[in-house]
Design a protein around this motif. Structure first.
Motif, PDB file in Angstrom:
ATOM      1  N   ASN A  33      -5.087   4.404  10.297  1.00 12.66           N
ATOM      2  CA  ASN A  33      -4.841   3.538   9.031  1.00 12.66           C
ATOM      3  C   ASN A  33      -3.869   3.383   8.648  1.00 12.66           C
ATOM      4  O   ASN A  33      -2.691   3.420   8.046  1.00 12.66           O
ATOM      5  CB  ASN A  33      -5.899   3.875   8.154  1.00 12.66           C
ATOM      6  CG  ASN A  33      -5.772   3.022   6.964  1.00 12.66           C
ATOM      7  OD1 ASN A  33      -6.351   1.288   7.250  1.00 12.66           O
ATOM      8  ND2 ASN A  33      -6.195   3.438   5.564  1.00 12.66           N
ATOM      9  N   ASN A  76       5.484   2.754  -5.187  1.00 17.13           N
ATOM     10  CA  ASN A  76       4.677   2.024  -4.105  1.00 17.13           C
ATOM     11  C   ASN A  76       5.846   2.534  -2.872  1.00 17.13           C
ATOM     12  O   ASN A  76       5.738   3.075  -2.002  1.00 17.13           O
ATOM     13  CB  ASN A  76       3.739   1.258  -3.996  1.00 17.13           C
ATOM     14  CG  ASN A  76       2.308   1.129  -4.481  1.00 17.13           C
ATOM     15  OD1 ASN A  76       2.985   2.608  -5.345  1.00 17.13           O
ATOM     16  ND2 ASN A  76       1.412   0.537  -4.622  1.00 17.13           N
ATOM     17  N   SER A  86      -0.328   6.920   1.054  1.00 20.94           N
ATOM     18  CA  SER A  86      -1.522   8.534   0.301  1.00 20.94           C
ATOM     19  C   SER A  86      -2.586   7.432   1.238  1.00 20.94           C
ATOM     20  O   SER A  86      -3.515   7.760   0.767  1.00 20.94           O
ATOM     21  CB  SER A  86      -1.663   8.139  -0.983  1.00 20.94           C
ATOM     22  OG  SER A  86      -1.344   6.759  -1.725  1.00 20.94           O
ATOM     23  N   HIS A  87      -3.083   5.893   1.075  1.00 16.28           N
ATOM     24  CA  HIS A  87      -3.788   4.968   1.962  1.00 16.28           C
ATOM     25  C   HIS A  87      -3.651   4.767   3.762  1.00 16.28           C
ATOM     26  O   HIS A  87      -4.054   4.150   4.128  1.00 16.28           O
ATOM     27  CB  HIS A  87      -4.274   3.830   1.117  1.00 16.28           C
ATOM     28  CG  HIS A  87      -4.161   4.095   0.278  1.00 16.28           C
ATOM     29  ND1 HIS A  87      -5.314   4.042  -0.219  1.00 16.28           N
ATOM     30  CD2 HIS A  87      -3.527   3.199  -1.237  1.00 16.28           C
ATOM     31  CE1 HIS A  87      -5.333   4.257  -1.288  1.00 16.28           C
ATOM     32  NE2 HIS A  87      -4.090   3.918  -1.942  1.00 16.28           N
ATOM     33  N   GLN A  88      -2.280   5.615   3.952  1.00 12.67           N
ATOM     34  CA  GLN A  88      -2.605   5.926   5.882  1.00 12.67           C
ATOM     35  C   GLN A  88      -2.056   6.424   6.515  1.00 12.67           C
ATOM     36  O   GLN A  88      -1.854   7.729   5.769  1.00 12.67           O
ATOM     37  CB  GLN A  88      -0.629   4.909   5.436  1.00 12.67           C
ATOM     38  CG  GLN A  88       0.155   3.911   4.933  1.00 12.67           C
ATOM     39  CD  GLN A  88      -0.613   3.004   5.188  1.00 12.67           C
ATOM     40  OE1 GLN A  88      -0.388   2.179   5.847  1.00 12.67           O
ATOM     41  NE2 GLN A  88      -1.705   2.250   3.787  1.00 12.67           N
ATOM     42  N   SER A  89      -2.676   6.582   7.563  1.00 11.40           N
ATOM     43  CA  SER A  89      -2.733   7.438   8.446  1.00 11.40           C
ATOM     44  C   SER A  89      -3.231   6.851   9.738  1.00 11.40           C
ATOM     45  O   SER A  89      -2.033   6.517   9.837  1.00 11.40           O
ATOM     46  CB  SER A  89      -4.394   8.399   8.276  1.00 11.40           C
ATOM     47  OG  SER A  89      -5.121   7.167   8.287  1.00 11.40           O
ATOM     48  N   PRO A 123       0.831  -0.806   0.100  1.00  8.98           N
ATOM     49  CA  PRO A 123      -0.040  -0.429   0.324  1.00  8.98           C
ATOM     50  C   PRO A 123       0.542   1.246   0.195  1.00  8.98           C
ATOM     51  O   PRO A 123       1.822   1.392   0.753  1.00  8.98           O
ATOM     52  CB  PRO A 123      -0.406  -0.109   1.481  1.00  8.98           C
ATOM     53  CG  PRO A 123      -0.822  -1.521   1.607  1.00  8.98           C
ATOM     54  CD  PRO A 123       0.225  -2.187   0.809  1.00  8.98           C
ATOM     55  N   SER A 124       0.560   2.121  -0.882  1.00  6.54           N
ATOM     56  CA  SER A 124       0.788   3.426  -0.653  1.00  6.54           C
ATOM     57  C   SER A 124       0.973   4.357   0.678  1.00  6.54           C
ATOM     58  O   SER A 124      -0.164   4.113   0.899  1.00  6.54           O
ATOM     59  CB  SER A 124       0.668   4.361  -2.535  1.00  6.54           C
ATOM     60  OG  SER A 124       1.469   5.149  -2.098  1.00  6.54           O
ATOM     61  N   TRP A 153      -9.752  -4.714  -1.035  1.00 13.75           N
ATOM     62  CA  TRP A 153      -8.424  -4.452  -0.855  1.00 13.75           C
ATOM     63  C   TRP A 153      -7.361  -4.035  -2.603  1.00 13.75           C
ATOM     64  O   TRP A 153      -6.549  -3.193  -2.651  1.00 13.75           O
ATOM     65  CB  TRP A 153      -7.903  -6.059  -0.526  1.00 13.75           C
ATOM     66  CG  TRP A 153      -6.046  -6.086  -0.551  1.00 13.75           C
ATOM     67  CD1 TRP A 153      -5.736  -6.759  -1.559  1.00 13.75           C
ATOM     68  CD2 TRP A 153      -5.330  -5.578  -0.086  1.00 13.75           C
ATOM     69  NE1 TRP A 153      -4.954  -7.078  -1.300  1.00 13.75           N
ATOM     70  CE2 TRP A 153      -4.056  -6.562  -0.135  1.00 13.75           C
ATOM     71  CE3 TRP A 153      -4.909  -4.832   1.067  1.00 13.75           C
ATOM     72  CZ2 TRP A 153      -2.865  -5.947  -0.273  1.00 13.75           C
ATOM     73  CZ3 TRP A 153      -4.602  -4.869   2.058  1.00 13.75           C
ATOM     74  CH2 TRP A 153      -2.872  -5.258   1.074  1.00 13.75           C
ATOM     75  N   GLN A 176      -8.438  -0.765  -3.731  1.00 11.42           N
ATOM     76  CA  GLN A 176      -7.642   0.315  -2.885  1.00 11.42           C
ATOM     77  C   GLN A 176      -7.093   0.330  -3.736  1.00 11.42           C
ATOM     78  O   GLN A 176      -5.646   1.432  -4.375  1.00 11.42           O
ATOM     79  CB  GLN A 176      -8.170   0.407  -1.630  1.00 11.42           C
ATOM     80  CG  GLN A 176      -7.425   1.457  -1.029  1.00 11.42           C
ATOM     81  CD  GLN A 176      -7.948   1.203   0.788  1.00 11.42           C
ATOM     82  OE1 GLN A 176      -7.667   0.761   0.585  1.00 11.42           O
ATOM     83  NE2 GLN A 176      -8.648   2.877   0.851  1.00 11.42           N
ATOM     84  N   HIS A 177      -5.602  -0.620  -3.471  1.00  9.87           N
ATOM     85  CA  HIS A 177      -3.914  -1.033  -3.450  1.00  9.87           C
ATOM     86  C   HIS A 177      -3.678  -1.458  -4.838  1.00  9.87           C
ATOM     87  O   HIS A 177      -2.741  -1.152  -5.217  1.00  9.87           O
ATOM     88  CB  HIS A 177      -3.486  -1.649  -2.518  1.00  9.87           C
ATOM     89  CG  HIS A 177      -4.030  -0.984  -1.360  1.00  9.87           C
ATOM     90  ND1 HIS A 177      -3.861   0.192  -0.611  1.00  9.87           N
ATOM     91  CD2 HIS A 177      -4.667  -1.583  -0.278  1.00  9.87           C
ATOM     92  CE1 HIS A 177      -4.225   0.578   0.476  1.00  9.87           C
ATOM     93  NE2 HIS A 177      -4.769  -1.465   0.821  1.00  9.87           N
ATOM     94  N   SER A 221      -0.890  -0.219   7.364  1.00  7.98           N
ATOM     95  CA  SER A 221      -1.624  -1.199   6.649  1.00  7.98           C
ATOM     96  C   SER A 221      -0.175  -2.062   6.658  1.00  7.98           C
ATOM     97  O   SER A 221       1.159  -1.361   7.758  1.00  7.98           O
ATOM     98  CB  SER A 221      -0.841  -1.461   5.181  1.00  7.98           C
ATOM     99  OG  SER A 221      -2.388  -0.381   4.662  1.00  7.98           O
TER     100      SER A 221
END
Length: 264
Positions: A84, A199, A78-81, A75-76, A137, A140-141, A86
């Motif tokens: 959230n 990524n 940009s999909h982490q916070s 996952p990039s 999944w 999104q990724h 991975s």
């Protein structure tokens, strides 16, 4: 079959030379590395039951970290916070930052069920309506991989794709299956394998290591139909079969940053 295969396999393992051999290797690691092994690579691959990394790489316990998921996706950032996370980026932080692993390997394969599913959703135009967790999944990724594949398809698979380091914008080019040997979903799988390298560069905790040339990124692709393993050659701009004739040249390439040098 099922759990019986697993449990009886464990009993067989306990009685075999493999058990004592493994204990000896653990003891050797403890003596040489003071209890903690020093793996040289983190190997991100698919969860497909046909893919056995330690077997086709002939590696031993302690040689590498192995991360597996549906589609060998990373996952990039940009999909982490903060709410959230991975496991794949976390595994890379453990390997590269805390354990000083030097090589990150992304390994895709032919007849990948995850890539087959992503390609089918593209064909059926159902990407906007994922039916379950796997679809979600992949949507999104795997979206960036699919967009790159669509670009390839629009150019009749003749023009190379370009993949960029998110920090420096340095790039490398890639011709996907120039001899037209593989199925369309397998071409997507090869694109996806290379997209994960891009990524990887998106994660800030790896930026200093990448800029200082302390880690190297590699792509490997396994053909389940032939058992052959292919390495992405920046020099050849395509996946190349690893054999007696190619291995020395590929080893020379493996110590270079894939996002630098020629093709910048």
């Amino acid at each position: 079959m099922g759990l019986e295969t697993i449990l009886r396999g464990i009993v067989k393992y306990r009685k075999s030379s493999c058990h004592s051999s493994m204990l000896q290797k653990f003891q050797h690691i403890k003596e040489v590395y003071n209890s903690s092994p020093r793996p040289s690579a983190i190997f991100v691959t698919c969860m497909d039951s046909r893919i056995s990394p330690s077997q086709f790489t002939q590696t031993e316990v302690g040689d590498m970290f192995v991360v597996r998921n549906a589609g060998n996706l990373v996952p990039s950032s940009s999909h982490q916070s903060k709410n959230n996370f991975s496991s794949e980026p976390a595994a890379m932080e453990l390997a590269c930052v805390l354990t000083n692993v030097r090589h990150v390997v992304i390994c895709g394969h032919s007849d990948c069920k995850a890539m087959n599913r992503l390609y089918r959703m593209y064909e059926e135009e159902t990407l906007v309506k994922p039916k379950g967790l796997l679809d979600g999944w992949l949507c999104q990724h795997g979206e960036d991989s699919l967009q790159r594949y669509i670009e390839l398809e629009k150019n009749s698979f003749k023009k190379p794709l370009e993949f960029f380091d998110k920090n420096t914008r340095k790039k490398f080019r890639a011709f996907i299956d120039p001899d037209d040997r593989f199925r369309l979903a397998d071409k997507l799988s090869q694109v996806n394998c290379l997209q994960q390298l891009e990524n990887v560069t998106s994660h800030a905790f790896l930026t200093p290591l990448l800029l200082q040339d302390k880690i190297r990124l590699h792509a490997i692709w396994f053909d389940v139909n032939t058992g052959e393993v292919h390495f992405f050659s920046k020099k050849m701009e395509q996946f190349v079969e690893i054999n007696d004739h190619s291995v020395e040249g590929l080893l020379e390439e493996s110590d270079q940053n894939i996002f630098s040098g020629p093709n910048m």
